[in-house]
Design a protein around this motif. Structure first.
Motif, PDB file in Angstrom:
ATOM      1  N   LYS A 189       0.808  -1.225   0.000  1.00 32.12           N
ATOM      2  CA  LYS A 189       0.000   0.000   0.000  1.00 32.12           C
ATOM      3  C   LYS A 189       0.838   1.270   0.000  1.00 32.12           C
TER       4      LYS A 189
ATOM      5  N   ARG B  79       2.106   1.793  -3.523  1.00 29.80           N
ATOM      6  CA  ARG B  79       1.008   2.179  -4.429  1.00 29.80           C
ATOM      7  C   ARG B  79       0.646   3.647  -4.221  1.00 29.80           C
TER       8      ARG B  79
ATOM      9  N   VAL C 148       0.617   6.660  -7.030  1.00 26.94           N
ATOM     10  CA  VAL C 148      -0.633   7.345  -7.359  1.00 26.94           C
ATOM     11  C   VAL C 148      -0.596   8.817  -6.948  1.00 26.94           C
TER      12      VAL C 148
ATOM     13  N   ALA D 136      -6.941  -4.436 -10.818  1.00 23.06           N
ATOM     14  CA  ALA D 136      -7.394  -3.155 -10.272  1.00 23.06           C
ATOM     15  C   ALA D 136      -6.213  -2.245  -9.948  1.00 23.06           C
ATOM     16  N   ILE D 137      -5.169  -2.815  -9.349  1.00 24.18           N
ATOM     17  CA  ILE D 137      -3.987  -2.009  -9.023  1.00 24.18           C
ATOM     18  C   ILE D 137      -3.293  -1.549 -10.298  1.00 24.18           C
TER      19      ILE D 137
ATOM     20  N   ASN E 255      -4.619  -0.925 -13.145  1.00 22.41           N
ATOM     21  CA  ASN E 255      -5.396   0.167 -13.724  1.00 22.41           C
ATOM     22  C   ASN E 255      -5.188   1.481 -12.975  1.00 22.41           C
ATOM     23  N   ASP E 256      -5.003   1.396 -11.647  1.00 29.26           N
ATOM     24  CA  ASP E 256      -4.678   2.604 -10.876  1.00 29.26           C
ATOM     25  C   ASP E 256      -3.362   3.213 -11.353  1.00 29.26           C
TER      26      ASP E 256
ATOM     27  N   GLN F  17      -3.829   4.889 -14.752  1.00 28.49           N
ATOM     28  CA  GLN F  17      -4.539   6.160 -14.605  1.00 28.49           C
ATOM     29  C   GLN F  17      -3.633   7.235 -14.016  1.00 28.49           C
ATOM     30  N   ALA F  18      -2.656   6.828 -13.201  1.00 28.07           N
ATOM     31  CA  ALA F  18      -1.732   7.790 -12.596  1.00 28.07           C
ATOM     32  C   ALA F  18      -0.671   8.275 -13.570  1.00 28.07           C
TER      33      ALA F  18
END
Length: 275
Positions: A12, A15, A19, A50-51, A53-54, A57-58
């Motif tokens: 986390k 990540r 992000v 999901a991670i 894709n994060d 997007q970042a």
């Protein structure tokens, strides 16, 4: 061209570091292309869709994996439909590993960036095919300055010597050879004799108040007692975004500038000057 590579994202905190910091950094440094190694992003073990894709997007353009590529089983199918996700190129052909280890990305302005990931064998839990032979084939398929305008090689392995050997082996055929897997940033950023930027390990994106991103108490107990202990889990302090910035010559694809990137967390910050 301005490129950035960010080392293994751990849990986390890693990540969050990506992000939170990557969108602004991409604008500040006017980055054309970004690679993030995400193989430890999901609780320290593997990567989920999901991670991933994060990260896209970042501002990540490509994600690489490593020896933890399949720790999250969904990666076995996600990688088949996501060309921006790369696993080590040198899996044995007979193994039938899903996905691929090299790809040419076409930017909006038509420029092309090649990315490939290789995994070494020294001290590694997996023994894959010879990384140097696979490097030759991939480099020949996307020659720098002809088929691609820039080329990034992620060398995922334990041994410093194996990473260094790959750097020199690719010198003059890649824009950047950078190591991953050992989670500690090395101080040997350089441009090699024939124009390839090199760093033995970019370091991790994660909490550096840890043992390579994992809770330090677990590691200390195992080393001091030689007994199995609790399952490793990521340290949860503030993460550092850690990577390398490279600027290439537009006519050759070779590096003309290489600098470390470190933002947030416990490491001394280092951000390249824009322009």
């Amino acid at each position: 061209m301005k490129l950035a590579y960010f080392g293994d994202v751990v849990g986390k905190p890693g990540r969050a570091a990506v992000v939170d910091h990557l969108p602004g950094l991409r604008r500040q440094l006017e980055l054309d292309f970004v690679v993030v190694n995400g193989e430890n992003a999901a609780g320290g073990f593997g990567l989920t869709e999901a991670i991933a894709n994060d990260f896209f997007q970042a501002g990540a353009d490509c994600l690489t994996l490593g020896d933890h590529a399949w720790d999250q089983r969904e990666a076995l199918t996600f990688i088949e439909r996501e060309p921006r996700l790369l696993r080590p190129l040198n899996y044995p052909e007979a193994a039938g590993a899903p996905g691929k280890g090299a790809h040419v990305f076409v930017l909006q302005d038509g420029r092309r960036v090649g990315v490939m990931q290789l995994q070494g064998n020294v001290f590694m839990r997996q023994q894959l095919e010879n990384a140097f032979n696979h490097a030759d084939a991939a480099l020949d398929s996307m020659p720098l300055g002809l088929a691609v305008d820039a080329l990034i090689v992620d060398m995922h392995c334990e041994a410093t010597s194996e990473k260094m050997a790959m750097g020199h082996y690719c010198d003059g055929r890649a824009s950047l050879v950078v190591g991953s897997h050992t989670h500690v940033p090395t101080a040997d950023l350089m441009i090699l004799e024939n124009g390839t930027a090199y760093q033995t390990d970019a370091g991790m994106c994660g909490d550096y108040d840890s043992v390579i991103g994992m809770k330090k108490e677990n590691s200390i107990a195992r080393f001091s007692t030689q007994l199995p202990g609790e399952r490793y889990s990521p340290a949860l302090g503030e993460g550092t975004l850690c990577g390398v910035f490279v600027e290439t010559d537009d006519s050759t694809g070779f590096a003309k500038r290489v600098e470390p990137i470190r933002i947030g967390g416990r490491l001394a910050e280092s951000v390249p000057a824009a322009g």
